[in-house]
Design an enzyme around this catalytic site. Structure first.
Site, PDB file in Angstrom:
ATOM      1  N   GLU A 210       1.045  -1.235   0.027  1.00 43.74           N
ATOM      2  CA  GLU A 210      -0.059   0.090   0.048  1.00 43.74           C
ATOM      3  C   GLU A 210       0.911   1.221   0.002  1.00 43.74           C
ATOM      4  OE1 GLU A 210      -2.856   0.190   3.373  1.00 43.74           O
ATOM      5  OE2 GLU A 210      -3.744   2.241   2.553  1.00 43.74           O
TER       6      GLU A 210
ATOM      7  N   ARG B 139       4.800 -12.788   9.789  1.00 44.90           N
ATOM      8  CA  ARG B 139       5.520 -11.365   9.653  1.00 44.90           C
ATOM      9  C   ARG B 139       6.949 -11.545  10.197  1.00 44.90           C
ATOM     10  NH1 ARG B 139       1.973  -7.219   9.182  1.00 44.90           N
ATOM     11  NH2 ARG B 139       3.312  -5.417   9.375  1.00 44.90           N
TER      12      ARG B 139
ATOM     13  N   LYS C 228       4.343   0.813   9.168  1.00 45.60           N
ATOM     14  CA  LYS C 228       4.596   1.935   8.551  1.00 45.60           C
ATOM     15  C   LYS C 228       3.960   2.995   9.434  1.00 45.60           C
ATOM     16  CE  LYS C 228       3.183   0.188   4.883  1.00 45.60           C
ATOM     17  NZ  LYS C 228       2.437  -0.030   3.612  1.00 45.60           N
TER      18      LYS C 228
END
Ligand code: ATP
Ligand code: MG
Length: 559
Positions: free
Chosen positions: A36, A262, A272
């Site tokens: 994204e 992850r 982020k």
């Protein structure tokens, strides 16, 4: 690329191999990396990149780059540009054009209309608070929305009016009609379209309704012919929804979702949102600050693509969450630079040495190896003259035997040069040593002293009349806490106040001034450094410390 990042084994490679062996793949393997564009990529993304592009490489398939751009309010072109640069720098290239989920907004709109037509979606007017109440909990089923049984015609008209901008943000949503009693909350009539009167970086003002991530991702995968859609574990609970859309829409292919854990690294945050806070609150100097665990930051810090790929390979791919020791990342870069970085000398806290028996205007150009065991890295030329700088901490008027550097009345070797004998010191009125007067032994370049007494230590130095001045930035870990954002910790409270120390007026051997930005070196005895990508120049050299020679966290340096 010869490293293991594209060839080792992991459970996803096994799945792909089995799919190929069983003939389940009608064509080529196609994966995608779907960032994204709401921030810079970080070390966690590097793992996902190595995995997705690595699989495609290993099995002669393709990996697409698709910007997952369904949330225009938080997205920016600057991030889109940075992400492409980071992927290429890591050594990967996507197949075909850059893709955007927003490329499919027309198709997704048609899919939504299709779902309505099938009686599988409805426009709902519940407010966010009401919808939360109706949703139920993990232990209690939800309740049907009072708008769930609107007719197909009414839904089609309302959805068209939503698209037309007739309603306010938040006043209506489109929901899939699945099951309000489903044990998996993601299946309780999830929202698939929202009204958002914001401009989009790709589609400008064409849309005032935007599809949700869940309604976008799987369909985009299907439209691109993705065979293996690999994501992180938090999407495991969304997989039934992914599959429901694929089963209930006229999509051209049947992609499958797989999840892996992850990457979490201690002493680091990899989110982020939190990295953006560090930037916005000016804790660091931008997304590419060399202390940031972003790919751009690590690059500027002096990490190499090979070291990051090697690290991603070492951490492997697992199905359960774990935390990787940041020392592993540090090891990966230290190992790479030890083998590949040319050697050089830099004095950071200069003390002047005057070699009293060396002629005032004489200069010798001594050769030194580029690297102790890499002949291919050539040789460098070091000017030697009557005055040189050494580190202040490398001289003592008196010292015990453990101190193997320069001591008054004793000898030391200057790296790749001569043996010096310290004879006297010059002090200022406060008693600080400003110069050390030495004699040199002209027969000791590449040879032991004739009296057979070898100096115990070798120190680094720079000619005072030829050296160039440089700024050196010593970076250290950004956080002092092992888990800065876990267990209820407020990560901003754990920022290491000593994560950056700027040292002006260091002395570097002259050829270093001509180093290309991003060239890495081992500064002998002090660490690995890189010429700053942005600020380094021949007239104002700037070097960043990538990593110290040894790990000094948890144990005292033995230098
Ligand atoms: P963040 O939580 O940092 O904002 P994200 O998952 O929202 O990350 P995306 O841009 O959506 O970021 O991620 C792109 C791809 O990278 C996704 O497939 C995601 O699963 C993967 N990814 C993100 N963070 C990690 C991580 N820490 N380890 C491995 N893969 C990751
Ligand atoms: Mg995300």
């Amino acid at each position: 690329m010869t490293d293991n990042a594209v060839s080792g084994n992991n459970f996803l490679r096994t799945i792909v191999k089995e799919d190929i062996a069983a003939g389940r793949l009608s064509g080529e393997l196609v994966t995608r990396f779907p960032p994204e564009p709401n921030g810079f990529l970080h070390i966690g993304h590097a793992k996902s990149i190595c995995l997705n592009f690595g699989l495609a490489k290993q099995f002669d398939g393709h990996c697409h780059l698709r910007f997952d751009d369904t949330n225009p309010a938080k997205e920016e072109q600057a991030y889109i540009d940075a992400i492409q640069e980071d992927i290429r720098w890591l050594g990967f290239e996507w197949s075909g054009p850059i893709r955007y989920a927003s490329d499919y907004f027309d198709t997704l709109y048609e899919y939504a209309v299709y779902l309505i037509g099938q009686g599988n979606a409805y426009v709902c007017d519940l407010s966010a608070d009401e919808a939360r109440e109706y949703r139920g909990t993990l232990t209690e089923p939800g309740k049907n929305s009072p708008h769930r049984d609107r007719s197909v015609e009414e839904n089609l008209a309302l959805f068209a009016a939503m698209r037309n901008g007739d309603f306010d943000e938040g006043s209506k949503v489109l929901r899939a009609k699945i099951d309000m009693a489903a044990p998996n909350i993601n299946l309780r009539d999830p929202i698939i379209y929202r009204i958002r009167k914001v401009s989009h970086h790709q589609t400008a003002d064409k849309w005032c309704i935007y599809p949700t991530y869940d309604f976008t991702h799987g369909q985009s995968d299907a439209l691109e012919g993705i065979t293996h859609s690999i994501c992180t574990l938090e999407f495991e609970d969304h997989r039934p929804l992914y599959e429901w859309f694929i089963a209930n829409l006229p999509v051209p292919a049947q992609p499958k979702q797989y999840e892996f854990a992850r990457l979490n690294v201690n002493y680091t945050v990899t989110s982020k949102r939190k990295l953006k806070m560090l930037v916005d609150e000016k804790v660091v100097d931008g997304w590419d600050d060399p202390r940031m665990p972003t790919i751009a930051g690590m690059r500027r810090r002096g990490f190499t693509p090979a070291s990051l790929r090697h690290f991603c390979d070492m951490v492997g791919v697992a199905r359960s969450e774990g935390i990787v020791d940041v020392a592993m990342l540090e090891h990966a870069i230290r190992d790479d630079l030890d083998k590949n970085a040319p050697r050089a000398m830099c004095v950071m806290d200069p003390l002047k040495i005057v070699i009293t028996n060396y002629p005032e205007d004489k200069v010798e150009w001594l050769t030194a190896p580029g690297h102790p065991n890499r002949d291919d890295l050539g040789e460098r030329s070091l000017p030697f003259s009557r005055e040189v700088f050494i580190e202040r901490e490398d001289f003592r008027e008196e010292a015990n035997k453990k101190f193997k550097r320069l001591v008054l009345g004793k000898k030391v070797r200057l790296r790749s040069a001569y043996v010096l004998l310290a004879e006297s010191v010059v002090k200022d009125e406060l008693g600080n040593i400003v110069e050390v007067h030495c004699s040199y032994d002209a027969g000791t370049h590449g040879a032991d002293p004739e009296d057979g007494i070898k100096p115990k230590g070798v120190i680094h130095w720079v000619s005072a009349s030829h050296g160039k001045q440089a700024t050196v930035r010593l970076y250290d870990r950004l956080f002092t806490h092992e888990a800065p954002d876990r267990g209820g910790e407020e990560f901003l409270d754990h920022v290491n106040p000593e994560s950056l120390q700027v040292i002006e007026n260091c002395w570097i051997e002259p050829s270093l001034a001509d180093a290309a930005p991003e060239a890495s070196f081992q500064f002998e005895r002090t660490g690995y450094f890189v010429a700053d990508k942005v600020e380094h120049s021949n007239v104002a050299p700037v070097f960043n410390r990538t990593i110290a020679l040894r790990d000094t966290w948890g144990k005292e340096s033995d230098v």
